[in-house]
Design an enzyme around this catalytic site. Structure first.
Site, mmCIF file in Angstrom:
data_model
loop_
_atom_site.group_PDB
_atom_site.id
_atom_site.type_symbol
_atom_site.label_atom_id
_atom_site.label_comp_id
_atom_site.label_asym_id
_atom_site.label_seq_id
_atom_site.Cartn_x
_atom_site.Cartn_y
_atom_site.Cartn_z
ATOM 1 N N ASN A 7 0.880 -1.162 0.000
ATOM 2 C CA ASN A 7 0.000 0.000 0.000
ATOM 3 C C ASN A 7 0.925 1.221 0.000
ATOM 4 O O ASN A 7 1.491 1.582 1.032
ATOM 5 C CB ASN A 7 -0.891 -0.037 1.252
ATOM 6 C CG ASN A 7 -1.879 1.112 1.284
ATOM 7 O OD1 ASN A 7 -1.812 2.031 0.463
ATOM 8 N ND2 ASN A 7 -2.797 1.061 2.226
ATOM 9 N N ARG A 92 -2.547 -2.042 -3.553
ATOM 10 C CA ARG A 92 -3.765 -1.282 -3.342
ATOM 11 C C ARG A 92 -3.712 -0.064 -4.256
ATOM 12 O O ARG A 92 -2.721 0.677 -4.253
ATOM 13 C CB ARG A 92 -3.847 -0.821 -1.894
ATOM 14 C CG ARG A 92 -5.074 0.032 -1.680
ATOM 15 C CD ARG A 92 -4.990 0.834 -0.429
ATOM 16 N NE ARG A 92 -6.196 1.624 -0.293
ATOM 17 C CZ ARG A 92 -6.257 2.744 0.417
ATOM 18 N NH1 ARG A 92 -5.201 3.195 1.044
ATOM 19 N NH2 ARG A 92 -7.393 3.397 0.496
ATOM 20 N N HIS A 181 -13.191 2.518 0.045
ATOM 21 C CA HIS A 181 -13.151 1.427 1.037
ATOM 22 C C HIS A 181 -13.756 0.137 0.476
ATOM 23 O O HIS A 181 -14.194 -0.728 1.232
ATOM 24 C CB HIS A 181 -13.966 1.752 2.315
ATOM 25 C CG HIS A 181 -13.449 2.890 3.134
ATOM 26 N ND1 HIS A 181 -14.295 3.817 3.722
ATOM 27 C CD2 HIS A 181 -12.199 3.254 3.470
ATOM 28 C CE1 HIS A 181 -13.583 4.692 4.388
ATOM 29 N NE2 HIS A 181 -12.298 4.376 4.255
ATOM 30 N N ARG A 242 -12.387 14.922 8.487
ATOM 31 C CA ARG A 242 -13.148 15.357 7.302
ATOM 32 C C ARG A 242 -14.602 15.645 7.661
ATOM 33 O O ARG A 242 -15.171 14.963 8.522
ATOM 34 C CB ARG A 242 -13.123 14.256 6.224
ATOM 35 C CG ARG A 242 -11.762 14.063 5.607
ATOM 36 C CD ARG A 242 -11.769 12.879 4.653
ATOM 37 N NE ARG A 242 -10.899 11.824 5.123
ATOM 38 C CZ ARG A 242 -10.899 10.572 4.657
ATOM 39 N NH1 ARG A 242 -11.740 10.212 3.707
ATOM 40 N NH2 ARG A 242 -10.068 9.678 5.135
ATOM 41 N N GLU A 386 -8.153 -5.679 4.781
ATOM 42 C CA GLU A 386 -8.018 -5.280 3.374
ATOM 43 C C GLU A 386 -6.812 -5.941 2.727
ATOM 44 O O GLU A 386 -6.844 -6.309 1.557
ATOM 45 C CB GLU A 386 -7.927 -3.757 3.275
ATOM 46 C CG GLU A 386 -9.249 -3.104 3.631
ATOM 47 C CD GLU A 386 -9.124 -1.663 4.070
ATOM 48 O OE1 GLU A 386 -9.415 -0.780 3.266
ATOM 49 O OE2 GLU A 386 -8.736 -1.424 5.225
#
Ligand code: ADP
Length: 400
Positions: A7, A92, A181, A242, A386
């Protein structure tokens, strides 16, 4: 088969090495602050954790260092004695735009699409691509697979992904809802279907990925049909820093009436809002929780705003499921660990047939069902993975 999962971020590279027969994690690590004087690598293997300080100038150095470390430090592992024991690399990749609808073996065409999508994910795609190109250089001949955050959501229908803007903004500029996601929503929904013994292609569920970023997805018969994330990962729920959904006119008001520059507003809505903005304490749920214990008003408000937003978005996701919701699934750092957050969110969700069992919710660590036995909608906690999902996708494509 041994699969390295990478990643690659702006200044960091996270890696995992999986042995796929047993689905065993052999080792993992993280390089941080690439290009800075105080760059370092933390890694763990054989239950041992270590940090090495080393100046890592660029990606090439970083990935070479990862490979060297895997061999020198984890060479004791049975299956990895040489770099040629790595059979494939899974990457990823955040954005695949409209053209990518599933994981792909990396080809020049796939790389060109990742490059095309840089304008849609300027903070992620360039680094994801650099990770791929570096592996191609240092491990020539080893197949690379790209697993996209957006791909799982490629099944959402136009009624969910079209924004009510003039249509040309979609046609010309590809401004639409994409969703993120995806790898996590896919992994936890697969796992939950397995736990509940429901065939995945008949499984209807709502998955809540609540980490530093947060999103909810609605999954009908094993395919994503809606998501709270949008054109960018700024949409939907309030997150660590956020905003999530806000009235878009607020942005114009900040610029035109309050005199903020677009750059300042960008910084505020991405890095200073959400939990941090409301609480004034932290973006981290554990610290918010601590402040709630001390009866801090704004910490309590943060939790309430998050839960309110989650509830209304979960409820909004149900009509598309043809009257049958099998499961509501919680995952991510908050979803997996914060029983209190799950409890506040589920209060009021009996209206959709989801009844939380207070005791099970408190006691469950890791994977488990936390709804009452008689609850028509099962509520589950499923730790996300993941990296394993990327390894599984890589194995599937390479085996073809
Ligand atoms: P990322 O999205 O960066 O992968 P994570 O999925 O690890 O992040 O989630 C990070 C969030 O999970 C943080 O807000 C953190 O406070 C929260 N979290 C982790 N452990 C707990 C816990 N035991 N209780 C409450 N929140 C937790």
């Amino acid at each position: 088969m041994n699969i390295l999962v990478l990643n690659s971020g702006s200044s960091s590279i996270k890696y995992n090495l999986w042995e796929m027969t047993e689905k065993k994690l052999l080792c993992k690590g993280l390089i941080e602050k690439i290009g800075m004087d105080d760059s370092s690598m933390t890694f763990s293997a054989n239950d041992e954790k270590k940090t090495i300080q080393k100046v890592i100038k660029n990606y090439n150095d970083g990935i070479q260092f990862i490979l060297d470390t895997i061999i020198s430090e984890t060479g004791v592992l049975e299956s990895i004695k040489n770099i040629t024991d790595i059979n494939a690399v899974g990457h990823r990749v955040v954005h695949g735009g409209e053209k990518i609808t599933r994981s792909e073996i990396v080809t020049p065409e796939v790389k060109a699409i990742i490059e095309e999508c840089i304008s849609l994910a300027p903070l992620h795609n360039p680094h994801n691509l650099e990770g791929i190109k570096t592996i191609e250089k240092v491990l020539p001949g080893v197949p690379n697979v790209a697993v996209f955050d957006t791909a799982f959501h490629s099944t959402i229908p136009p009624k969910s992904y079209i924004y009510p803007l003039p249509y040309e903004f979609y046609e010309k500029y590809k401004i639409r809802r994409y969703g993120f996601h995806g790898t996590s929503h896919q992994y936890v929904s697969l796992k939950a279907a397995e736990l509940l013994n429901i065939p995945y292609n008949q499984f209807n569920c709502i998955t809540c990925h609540f980490g530093n970023g947060a999103s909810i997805a609605s999954i009908k018969r094993g395919a994503s049909v809606d998501t709270t994330m949008g054109f960018t990962p700024l949409a939907g729920l309030p997150m660590g820093t956020r905003t999530g959904d806000i009235d878009p006119a607020i942005i114009l008001y900040m610029i035109q009436q309050l005199g903020y520059t677009p750059e300042q507003v960008n910084d505020i809505i991405n890095k200073k809002s959400g939990f941090l903005g409301i609480s004034g304490i932290s973006s981290d749920m554990r610290e918010i929780r601590e402040a709630v214990r001390k009866r801090d008003y704004r910490a309590k408000l943060t939790l309430k705003v998050f839960a309110h937003s989650a509830k209304r978005l979960i409820a909004a996701m149900t009509p598309e499921l043809e009257g049958r919701l099998d499961a509501l699934i919680f995952t991510g750092g908050i979803g997996e660990n914060s029983g209190l957050t799950r409890e506040i969110i589920c209060k009021g969700l009996s209206i959709i047939g989801a009844y939380l069992d207070a005791e099970k919710n408190k006691l469950t660590k890791g994977e488990g069902i936390v709804s009452k036995d008689e609850s028509p909608v099962k509520i589950l906690v499923v730790p996300t993975n993941e990296e394993l999902m990327i390894a599984l996708e890589t194995q599937r494509l390479v085996a073809k």
